[in-house]
Motif scaffolding. Structure first.
Motif, PDB file in Angstrom:
ATOM      1  N   PRO A 156     -12.317 -21.413 -57.015  1.00 24.89           N
ATOM      2  CA  PRO A 156     -12.518 -22.317 -55.849  1.00 24.89           C
ATOM      3  C   PRO A 156     -11.494 -23.310 -55.772  1.00 24.89           C
ATOM      4  O   PRO A 156     -11.199 -23.731 -54.671  1.00 24.89           O
ATOM      5  N   ALA A 157     -10.851 -23.743 -56.862  1.00 23.90           N
ATOM      6  CA  ALA A 157      -9.882 -24.903 -56.921  1.00 23.90           C
ATOM      7  C   ALA A 157      -8.938 -24.413 -55.935  1.00 23.90           C
ATOM      8  O   ALA A 157      -8.246 -25.128 -55.152  1.00 23.90           O
ATOM      9  N   THR A 158      -8.341 -23.209 -56.041  1.00 20.33           N
ATOM     10  CA  THR A 158      -7.210 -22.616 -55.483  1.00 20.33           C
ATOM     11  C   THR A 158      -7.483 -22.675 -54.022  1.00 20.33           C
ATOM     12  O   THR A 158      -6.695 -22.893 -53.060  1.00 20.33           O
ATOM     13  N   ARG A 159      -8.590 -22.237 -53.603  1.00 24.21           N
ATOM     14  CA  ARG A 159      -9.162 -22.249 -52.107  1.00 24.21           C
ATOM     15  C   ARG A 159      -8.986 -23.552 -51.626  1.00 24.21           C
ATOM     16  O   ARG A 159      -8.426 -23.687 -50.487  1.00 24.21           O
ATOM     17  N   GLN A 160      -9.371 -24.556 -52.248  1.00 27.93           N
ATOM     18  CA  GLN A 160      -9.559 -25.751 -51.703  1.00 27.93           C
ATOM     19  C   GLN A 160      -7.982 -26.166 -51.500  1.00 27.93           C
ATOM     20  O   GLN A 160      -7.601 -26.826 -50.349  1.00 27.93           O
ATOM     21  N   TYR A 181      -3.284 -27.124 -43.838  1.00 33.55           N
ATOM     22  CA  TYR A 181      -3.588 -28.593 -43.064  1.00 33.55           C
ATOM     23  C   TYR A 181      -2.086 -29.283 -42.894  1.00 33.55           C
ATOM     24  O   TYR A 181      -1.872 -29.690 -41.737  1.00 33.55           O
ATOM     25  N   SER A 182      -1.483 -29.430 -44.208  1.00 27.58           N
ATOM     26  CA  SER A 182      -0.247 -30.371 -44.247  1.00 27.58           C
ATOM     27  C   SER A 182       0.708 -29.454 -43.241  1.00 27.58           C
ATOM     28  O   SER A 182       1.538 -30.156 -42.632  1.00 27.58           O
ATOM     29  N   LEU A 183       0.838 -28.405 -43.370  1.00 25.47           N
ATOM     30  CA  LEU A 183       1.966 -27.395 -42.605  1.00 25.47           C
ATOM     31  C   LEU A 183       1.749 -27.448 -41.184  1.00 25.47           C
ATOM     32  O   LEU A 183       2.588 -27.654 -40.356  1.00 25.47           O
ATOM     33  N   LEU A 184       0.577 -27.440 -40.684  1.00 23.69           N
ATOM     34  CA  LEU A 184       0.245 -27.485 -39.262  1.00 23.69           C
ATOM     35  C   LEU A 184       0.495 -29.078 -38.658  1.00 23.69           C
ATOM     36  O   LEU A 184       1.108 -29.024 -37.508  1.00 23.69           O
ATOM     37  N   TYR A 185       0.420 -29.968 -39.281  1.00 20.27           N
ATOM     38  CA  TYR A 185       0.809 -31.289 -39.038  1.00 20.27           C
ATOM     39  C   TYR A 185       2.083 -31.535 -39.228  1.00 20.27           C
ATOM     40  O   TYR A 185       2.838 -32.241 -38.436  1.00 20.27           O
ATOM     41  N   CYS A 205     -12.228 -18.316 -43.624  1.00 22.44           N
ATOM     42  CA  CYS A 205     -10.671 -17.897 -43.525  1.00 22.44           C
ATOM     43  C   CYS A 205     -10.490 -17.236 -42.169  1.00 22.44           C
ATOM     44  O   CYS A 205      -9.566 -17.648 -41.478  1.00 22.44           O
ATOM     45  N   HIS A 206     -11.395 -16.903 -41.350  1.00 20.55           N
ATOM     46  CA  HIS A 206     -11.174 -16.517 -40.176  1.00 20.55           C
ATOM     47  C   HIS A 206     -11.499 -17.576 -39.279  1.00 20.55           C
ATOM     48  O   HIS A 206     -10.556 -17.970 -38.404  1.00 20.55           O
ATOM     49  N   SER A 207     -11.891 -18.762 -39.714  1.00 19.62           N
ATOM     50  CA  SER A 207     -11.930 -20.005 -38.926  1.00 19.62           C
ATOM     51  C   SER A 207     -10.522 -20.627 -39.220  1.00 19.62           C
ATOM     52  O   SER A 207      -9.969 -21.225 -38.400  1.00 19.62           O
ATOM     53  N   VAL A 208      -9.971 -20.608 -40.408  1.00 18.41           N
ATOM     54  CA  VAL A 208      -8.656 -20.902 -40.706  1.00 18.41           C
ATOM     55  C   VAL A 208      -7.732 -20.317 -39.866  1.00 18.41           C
ATOM     56  O   VAL A 208      -6.816 -20.947 -39.351  1.00 18.41           O
ATOM     57  N   ALA A 209      -7.974 -18.846 -39.840  1.00 19.89           N
ATOM     58  CA  ALA A 209      -6.801 -18.102 -38.844  1.00 19.89           C
ATOM     59  C   ALA A 209      -7.069 -18.659 -37.385  1.00 19.89           C
ATOM     60  O   ALA A 209      -5.892 -18.644 -36.611  1.00 19.89           O
ATOM     61  N   LEU A 214      -9.924 -28.172 -40.245  1.00 18.29           N
ATOM     62  CA  LEU A 214      -9.772 -27.699 -41.592  1.00 18.29           C
ATOM     63  C   LEU A 214     -10.436 -28.305 -42.638  1.00 18.29           C
ATOM     64  O   LEU A 214     -11.004 -27.621 -43.695  1.00 18.29           O
ATOM     65  N   LEU A 215     -10.706 -29.709 -42.644  1.00 13.25           N
ATOM     66  CA  LEU A 215     -11.141 -30.456 -43.569  1.00 13.25           C
ATOM     67  C   LEU A 215     -12.611 -30.003 -43.716  1.00 13.25           C
ATOM     68  O   LEU A 215     -13.197 -30.205 -44.706  1.00 13.25           O
ATOM     69  N   THR A 216     -13.270 -29.943 -42.381  1.00 17.37           N
ATOM     70  CA  THR A 216     -14.841 -29.478 -42.674  1.00 17.37           C
ATOM     71  C   THR A 216     -14.993 -28.343 -43.255  1.00 17.37           C
ATOM     72  O   THR A 216     -16.026 -27.710 -43.644  1.00 17.37           O
TER      73      THR A 216
END
Length: 1640
Positions: A980-984, A991-995, A1034-1038, A1015-1017
């Motif tokens: 789980p920590a890796t996923r977070q 998030y940082s890359l997109l900004y 992951c789909h939402s992230v994509a 992404l934060l939500t």
């Protein structure tokens, strides 16, 4: 009430005395006593007659009657005539002596009657008693007992008889053979002696002042002779104790010569009883009285007997005292009283006996002796005054005893000595020192709880009593002031008294303040050559040092500071004003914190600031140097307290910093280097802090002293170079090096920044290196000592940080930087790669972090090597188990933070995409590692680097972020990592890359993008272990990536993701599939062109694997197919076997992707669900009473499919479009499937699935319909409705036959509250069910519509009129449930649209009256609903409309008051209250008659066993109050009957009856008759309340109304009630009988 009735009343109660229940017996006796209060003579006559007539009455009941007589006589003895008193005396005497055997309770009660009468009629009582106390005849036991008790209760009346009584008694003593008689004779002689002594003591008030002690002497001596010489020898312990108790007071009446004559035999005889009895308090008390009598006549026999007396008494005092044994405690008090007598008579002999006992080693002996010494010091102060030196000298050995009990006793003796001037004598100081020593004992962390037989005493209790004693002696014994001052100062500085500092400081502060108030000299401490007193420097040092640990020792910090404040003139004359403001601030800081919340660092800084201010105010170099010398002297005293020693080092550094003499500074520093205990880590740290603080003012001198020390031959191993290092091993030399290196680090950190840069390389880093490395034959040999390495890393870190923080630090060229970095890398590489046990890595990396920020920059390869070394050193370390609270170990956490700081520091030097890429390339192998803990760490570091890059991003021109796709492809699949920590962390990286991309596109740094912020939500979803949720996230992230990814980066991203499909972590592989599919779908045309290809591969993909990405592809294919052929797809899927498997369910949910398609699918499913019959009836057995209902398959399959479609989030628009039809159809589907079973073939399939453990959705028809309804509500946006139903248990209710109706009601309520605008079309669909052939559908729709009227939504949406019309029409339904629900709905108008009730009043009242008269309902549930509804409507209808039905309703509901069903009682009574409320101020006489008739039932039902009924009665009575036109009653009802207020029923009923009888005397007959009716109630509580009402009415009836009471009937009813099976009822009946005396 005539005399005959009074007599009958007594008779009834006396007959009831034989009740078997103790509470009833007690109440009967109470009633008799109450009657006796009013009719004392009648009571006594009745009791006397009853006892006389019932000779065979058992003695327990006779005892109760006699106790009643005693109570009456005690209260009214002054009112009784002699005749009645004489009769009572004769009766009591007869009862007392009726049987010869002892029946204690009975005979004692009779004796008590005689004693009570004897207070006034002593002559008559004595005449009767003496008639049974004849010479020559042994009297009854209780005759003698009565005489004894009379002598105590009426001393002046009895003493004149004692002479004749004694003369008659004496011959009887010899004839008394039974021990019981002898015991009572002893008791009598004891009482006679005590009353005689009391008579003689108050002779001036006695009726015969001529009475003398001599008159009794002869008889008492004769009695004494028998008691002592004959009875005392008995084997019966009880008799011996009785004898010895009598001998005590008798000894005072013996002639003095006889007493003197008997003492040689008496005293040994009494002392001998100590060995025969375990409980010796009676012996000790008697012995004390005998000794007082002997002392009063100046007996010389005491001297002869003194040794044996002292030995026996001392043995008693040495018995261990148990706190739980009051007898033993009392015995010790009596024994000490004996010692007091002996101390006054023979002080020398007493001390000669006691003081040698103090030298014994036996604990009990010594403790007991000390107790006696303390007691005689206090109680015989005058006799002991001249013995003070002897007593003091005898305390030497007890002072050395280590036993806790002895210590406690010694402290108590010293406390007594202090109050009587002993401590002013020579040797007193030793006592004071002893107290201080005990104050210094270490307190127990948790004082142990001592067992009952334990003789151990916690040390803490000794300390506590010593602390208390010292303070009390200091503050309350004025004469001790000169003894304690200034002697107590001698204990401040010695280490062994550290534990006593707090009480010492408090006592000294108090004494100092007293001396100041008394006008002492400027200096409180006058040394006068007293070299034992500490100097001002020593006191200041000591008090300041111990203040660093302020909460130790009961808060010694505050106590020390307060003492310092008082002694400011003695410390230095100039400190008063400054300390007057500074010390209170320090104390205030302590008061605002606790030991847990106080920051030690902050507190020490405040103390050091206080010291600096003090030194600045004094500004005297000589004084400052002397203070520094004293501080150095005291350093060894703190070897056992590292924290305080460390602080003292800081104080020394601060003091030296304020000194102006360089020679003194260097001398002190040299002494510190020579005497430091280098083996102690805390000492090395303290020494370094000292040098650092000193360097802030004397940098050159400090560096010079250190360099001299470094240049010396200290580090050579040969002996003789430096004496102090002769015997030091190599390890010890390493510790010295560590300390010196640490000193350089602290010097650099504290040095003035403008002076540091010139010396940092030549003086500091060079000498650090020289200390660290040793050359052997010219070859550099590095140490293996971990401590030395740590010190070097820490010092390099401190020095580097100091250089960087300077104003020229950014441009300073540190030439030794490569060498230092290389050294730190060596340290890191030397650490084991698989474990983390030391902070070496952390400190080395911190040093590298600060070095990296300095010039010159590291070369590329050097930087790569540094990064590689650090990563390899940390990443592979095996994870430690987490702590109890789930947190990581501090060492690991701090080391990781150091690594993050180092990497961000290196990144800061190349803030470009290329620099970022270089860092990520270093981390890439770890990101893809098969070991989870390595991936977690790598992703965490990556997220940290990206956040730093983003935070410090500065784009001067619009340039492309060319490696965005590569980085996203690396991080995004990790959103589904197994950890789980890796996923977070992966989401944070994305998030940082997109900004960063937005930044490179020209957006400002503070710009917030709504899409990226989503992404934060999504992070919350990543914490869930369910793979479905993970891949959905992951789909939402994509999707978010697809919206913000530049077109030119798509290919590189896809290529990177394709590589990720082979990731060893299957979760990440599947995530890559999800992201690829989502991106392709987002690019629309690419996917649409390949749809035929996907459909052809669908079956093969499903057969090959069950991977999530394959299933998603299948879903997409079905969606395409259904868009073209929806009817065929729906029919085919409906033909799938029930229950649907997971693949089928997934395919159903795929049909909801597009709203138009979903609408068509839902429409088809509605037709399938509603177009066929919901069930078929069949009989499982030929003889079964009711047919079974079996579900039909097509509607069941359509319901399950509808649930799956509606469960898909994308089906929302379609559900909204068909919302009314879906809701109504599903609600009706639920109602007609309650209790419906599955077909047999499906039941068998369900059982088989359950037995095989396969998880499949339940096919229960009703549950499937409820689930579908929930899904529709959720998709329709009515989450609040679903949540409310879940909280209220509504969904479960819907599934059951018993709760279905309530479940529908709760659903309607939730819909009205949260989905009001959707109700109109739903209502139209539900109106049509009025003619449904299925009764359950009519019930459900009626329940739903009825509940809507309870909400204002119906009125707001103009639905009121159609709803009312529909429900009024349903009043004719053949189903009683429908009619009842229709009534409920009509009543709901009162809460939903109260303003409309008046307009529809006639219709509503007519419907309710019709419900009251409904004759087709065998259970009257319709009538119950009508009563509840009327109660809600009455306040809102027109008064005229109500007037016509008022009487009819009141008469109709009255029978329900006493219904067996609680609902009917509660509803009818509450409605009665509303009827009263509605006609307040306009109550017609006809209705008033109903009100009066209901008053008694309401009062009695306040005690109804059911709380709702009692609450309804409270309300009804409050409403009735105003209509009674009695302000007092109305006020009482309002005050006592408020909801939630406790009710004292008896008190309330009493007050109510009082006002009823005062204002409505004519109601007496009706109220009594109603009350009598309830005597036969089926409820015990009401049967108990009914006689209470009767009794209170009788109590308050006016005299002229008493003839209205049918006493005959009343007494008969109560007499019958006394035989009730319930004891509580009998109790109240007896209580009521006691109140009927008012009718006399």
């Amino acid at each position: 009430m005539s005399e005959s009735y009074v007599k009958r009343l007594f008779t009834i109660l006396l007959d009831a005395v034989t009740d078997k229940d103790p509470q009833v017996q007690e109440q009967v006796c109470g009633a008799l006593c109450a009657l006796g209060e009013s009719q004392p003579e009648e009571a006594l006559r009745a009791c006397e007659e009853h006892l006389r007539l019932h000779e065979k009455l058992a003695h327990p009941y006779r005892t109760m009657i006699l106790r009643v007589m005693e109570t009456v006589v005690s209260s009214h003895v002054g009112e009784l005539d002699k005749g009645l008193a004489r009769a009572s005396i004769l009766l009591a005497s007869s009862e007392m002596t009726k049987v010869k055997e002892l029946v204690c309770d009975w005979q004692q009660a009779a004796s008590n009657v005689l004693v009570a009468l004897g207070k006034r009629f002593i002559s008559s009582v004595m005449e009767e008693i003496l008639s049974k106390f004849q010479p020559g005849v042994l009297p009854h036991h209780f005759v003698v007992q009565t005489l004894a008790n009379l002598s105590v209760s009426n001393v002046f009346g009895m003493v004149p008889f004692l002479t004749s009584i004694l003369s008659t008694m004496l011959p009887m003593l010899s004839a008394a053979k039974p021990d019981s008689m002898r015991v009572v004779f002893c008791c009598a002689l004891q009482r006679f002696s005590e009353s005689t002594l009391e008579y003689l003591a108050d002779l001036d008030q006695a009726p015969d002042p001529t009475v003398r002690k001599d008159a009794f002497a002869t008889d008492i001596f004769s009695a004494y002779d028998i008691l002592f010489h004959h009875w005392l020898q008995s084997r019966e312990a009880k008799l011996r104790l009785a004898v010895v108790e009598a001998l005590g007071p008798m000894s005072h009446l013996l002639p003095s010569e006889k007493l003197e004559e008997q003492l040689p035999k008496l005293l040994p005889g009494v002392l001998g009883l100590y060995k025969k009895h375990a409980e010796t308090v009676h012996v000790s008390r008697s012995l004390g009285q005998i000794l007082e009598a002997a002392a009063s006549v100046g007996s010389r026999t005491l001297d002869v007997q003194l040794d044996s007396l002292l030995a026996a008494l001392h043995a008693q005092i040495c018995v261990p005292v148990e706190s739980s044994s009051p007898l033993v405690m009392s015995n010790q008090k009596e024994v000490l009283r004996c010692f007091t007598v002996l101390a006054c008579c023979s002080p020398d002999r007493l001390l000669a006996f006691l003081l040698p006992k103090l030298d014994t080693g036996n604990e009990r002996t010594r403790v007991g002796t000390l107790q006696v010494v303390r007691h005689v010091i206090n109680s015989a102060a005058a006799q002991m005054e001249v013995k003070q030196p002897f007593i003091l000298s005898s305390m030497k050995l007890p002072l050395l005893d280590t036993n806790s009990k002895v210590k406690r006793a010694v402290v108590q003796v010293i406390s007594a000595m202090a109050h009587h001037g002993y401590l002013e004598q020579p040797g007193g100081e030793a006592m004071i020192e002893y107290i201080v020593q005990q104050c210094a004992l270490p307190p127990e962390a948790e004082p142990q709880k001592l067992g009952a037989n334990s003789e151990a005493l916690a040390a803490d209790s000794v300390r506590a009593i010593s602390v208390s004693t010292l303070y009390l002696v200091s503050t309350t014994v004025d004469r001790m002031g000169d003894v304690l001052w200034p002697y107590l100062f001698e204990f401040l500085v010695p280490v062994r008294f550290t534990g006593a500092l707090t009480p010492l400081c408090r006592s000294l502060a108090h004494l100092a303040q007293k001396r100041q108030e008394a006008g002492a000299h400027d200096l409180l401490i006058q040394y006068n050559g007293n070299v034992t007193l500490p100097s001002p420097y020593a006191m200041a040092t000591r008090l300041l040092a111990v203040s660093s640990s302020p909460y130790l020792g009961d808060g010694r910090g505050a106590a020390s500071l307060r003492l310092l404040s008082v002694l400011h003139r003695d410390i230095h004359p100039m400190l008063g004003q400054r300390w007057a403001t500074a010390i209170p601030l320090l104390l205030e800081h302590l008061d605002g914190h606790t030991e847990e919340t106080l920051s030690q660092k902050e507190w020490e800084e405040k103390l050091l600031m206080f010291l600096r201010d003090t030194l600045a105010v004094v500004s005297d170099n000589t004084w400052i140097c002397q203070l520094s010398l004293e501080m150095c002297k005291q350093l060894p005293s703190y070897n056992g307290t590292p924290l305080e020693k460390n602080f003292l080092y800081k104080c020394i550094g601060t003091t030296l910093g304020a000194a102006s003499s360089k020679e003194v500074v260097r001398k002190r520093l040299q002494e510190l280097l020579e005497t430091a205990r280098y083996q102690e880590e805390s000492e090395r740290e303290g020494l370094a802090c000292c040098f650092g603080i000193c360097a802030s003012s004397h940098l050159d001198d400090t560096l010079a002293q250190l360099e001299d020390f470094v240049k010396s031959d200290v580090f050579r191993k040969s002996a003789g170079i430096f004496n102090i290092f002769k015997d030091r091993s190599e390890n010890e030399v390493e510790k010295v090096k560590s300390a010196l290196i640490l000193c350089y680090g602290h010097v650099a950190a504290r040095a003035p920044r403008e002076l540091l840069l010139a010396r940092v390389e030549s003086d500091i880093f060079r000498n650090m290196s020289q200390c660290f490395s040793t050359k052997v034959l010219g070859i550099k040999v590095e140490t293996k000592d971990l401590g030395l390495r740590l010190c070097l890393a820490q010092s390099v870190c401190m020095a580097s940080q100091a250089v960087r923080s300077g104003s020229h630090g950014s441009s300073f060229q540190l030439l030794r930087k490569p060498e230092l970095v290389a050294q730190m890398m060596e340290f890191i590489k030397a650490e084991p790669s698989d474990s983390l046990r030391t902070p070496m890595r952390k400190k080395a990396m911190l040093a590298c972090t600060y070095l990296a920020s300095l010039e010159p920059a590291l070369e590329g390869q050097a930087q790569a090597d540094l990064i590689h070394s650090c990563l390899h050193s940390i990443m592979a370390v095996l994870p430690e188990p987490e702590g109890v609270d789930g947190h990581q170990e501090p060492l690991y956490r701090d080391t990781m933070q150091a690594l993050k700081d180092l990497l961000t520091s290196l990144l800061q030097r190349n803030m470009t995409p290329q620099g970022l890429q270089v860092m990520v390339e270093h981390l890439s192998p770890w990101i893809k590692s098969p070991r989870g803990h390595e991936r977690v760490r790598a992703l965490g570091l990556s997220a940290c680097l990206l956040q730093h890059f983003l935070k410090h991003l500065h784009v001067s021109a619009l340039v492309p972020f060319h490696n965005l796709g590569l980085l996203l492809g690396l991080f995004s699949p990790r959103c589904a990592d197994l950890w789980p920590a890796t996923r977070q962390e992966a989401v944070s990286c994305v998030y940082s890359l997109l900004y960063l991309q937005l930044g490179y596109e020209g957006f400002s740094r503070d710009y917030q993008d709504d899409v990226v912020e989503q992404l934060l939500t999504l992070k919350d979803g990543l914490g869930h272990p369910d793979p479905a949720i993970l891949f959905h996230t992951c789909h939402s992230v994509a999707q978010i990536i697809g919206k913000r990814l530049p077109p030119d980066q798509l290919i590189s991203l896809l290529l990177t993701l394709f590589e990720g499909l082979g990731d060893p972590d299957q979760n990440c592989s599947r995530a890559a599939t999800v992201i690829v599919n989502c991106l392709l779908k987002g690019r629309g045309h690419v996917l649409l062109e390949k749809v035929p290809e996907i459909l052809s591969a669908l079956c093969s993909k499903l057969q090959e694997t069950h991977g999530e990405h394959v299933l998603q592809a299948a879903q997409h294919s079905v969606y395409i197919l259904a868009a073209r052929h929806h009817a065929a797809v729906v029919s085919s899927l409906l033909g799938s076997p029930l229950p649907f498997d997971s693949h089928t369910c997934t395919l159903w949910r795929a049909l909801a992707v597009e709203p138009g398609l979903a609408t068509q699918v839902l429409g088809l499913l509605l037709e399938k669900m509603s177009g066929d019959v919901p069930f078929k009836e069949s009989r499982a057995f030929l003889l079964s009473s009711a047919p079974d209902r079996v579900a039909t398959l097509p509607p069941l399959a359509a319901t399950c499919a509808l649930y799956e479609v509606a469960s898909a989030p994308a089906s929302g628009p379609a559900v909204l479009e068909l919302y009314p039809q879906l809701f109504a159809a599903l609600l009706l589907r639920v109602s007609c499937t309650v209790g419906v079973q599955l077909p047999r073939n499906l039941q068998a399939k369900e059982r088989k699935s359950a037995s095989s453990g396969l998880a499949s959705p339940s096919l229960e028809p009703c549950s499937s319909a409820v689930d579908a309804l929930q899904a529709v509500l959720l998709r329709g946006g009515n989450d609040d409705v679903v949540q409310r139903m879940e909280l209220e248990g509504g969904w479960q209710l819907l599934r059951t036959s018993a709760g279905h109706e309530e479940g529908v009601t709760r659903l309607a309520s939730a819909m009205a509250k949260f989905a009001g605008p959707r109700l109109p079309p739903m209502m139209k669909a539900l109106f049509a069910t009025q003619s449904s052939a299925y009764e359950m559908q009519r019930v459900s729709s009626t329940a739903f519509l009825a509940e809507l009227l309870g909400s204002n939504t119906a009125n707001d949406l103009m639905l009121l009129e159609p709803l009312l019309d529909n429900l009024l029409a349903r009043q004719k339904d053949t189903c009683a449930r429908v009619r009842r629900l229709a009534l409920r709905g009509l009543a709901n108008v009162a809460s939903g649209s109260p303003d409309k009730v008046r307009a529809h009043g006639p219709q509503l009242l007519t419907a309710m009256i019709g419900g009251l008269d409904d004759g087709d309902d065998p259970h009257s549930l319709v009538a119950l609903e009508a009563m509840v509804g009327l109660a809600r409507l009455l306040d809102l209808v027109e008064a005229w409309d109500l007037r016509s039905v008022l009487l009819h309703v009141a008469i109709r509901i009255r029978p329900f008051f006493d219904s067996e069903k609680v609902e009917f009682r509660s509803a009818s009574i509450r409605l009665f209250g509303h009827l009263n409320k509605a006609c307040q101020g306009d109550c017609e006489d006809v209705f008033l008659e109903q009100l009066v008739g209901g008053l008694a039932p309401l009062l009695l039902h306040l005690q109804d066993p059911q709380p709702p009924v009692a609450a309804a009665c409270r309300f009804a009575l409050r409403m009735c109050g105003p209509n009674l036109e009695c302000e007092e009653l109305a006020a009482i009802f309002q005050k006592h009957l408020q909801e939630g207020r406790g009710l004292h029923f008896g008190e309330f009923l009493n007050t109510t009856c009082k006002h009823l009888m005062h204002h409505f005397p004519d109601l007496l007959g009706r109220l009594l008759s109603t009350s009598l009716f309830y005597f036969k109630s089926s409820w015990e509580d009401i049967r108990a309340a009914a006689p209470m009402l009767t009794g209170f009415l009788a109590l308050h009836v006016e005299a002229e109304r008493r003839p209205q009471v049918d006493l005959e009937q009343l007494l008969a009813a109560l007499q019958l009630l006394l035989k009730d099976p319930a004891p509580a009822v009998r109790v109240k009946a007896a209580e009521t009988l006691g109140r009927l005396v008012k009718l006399a």
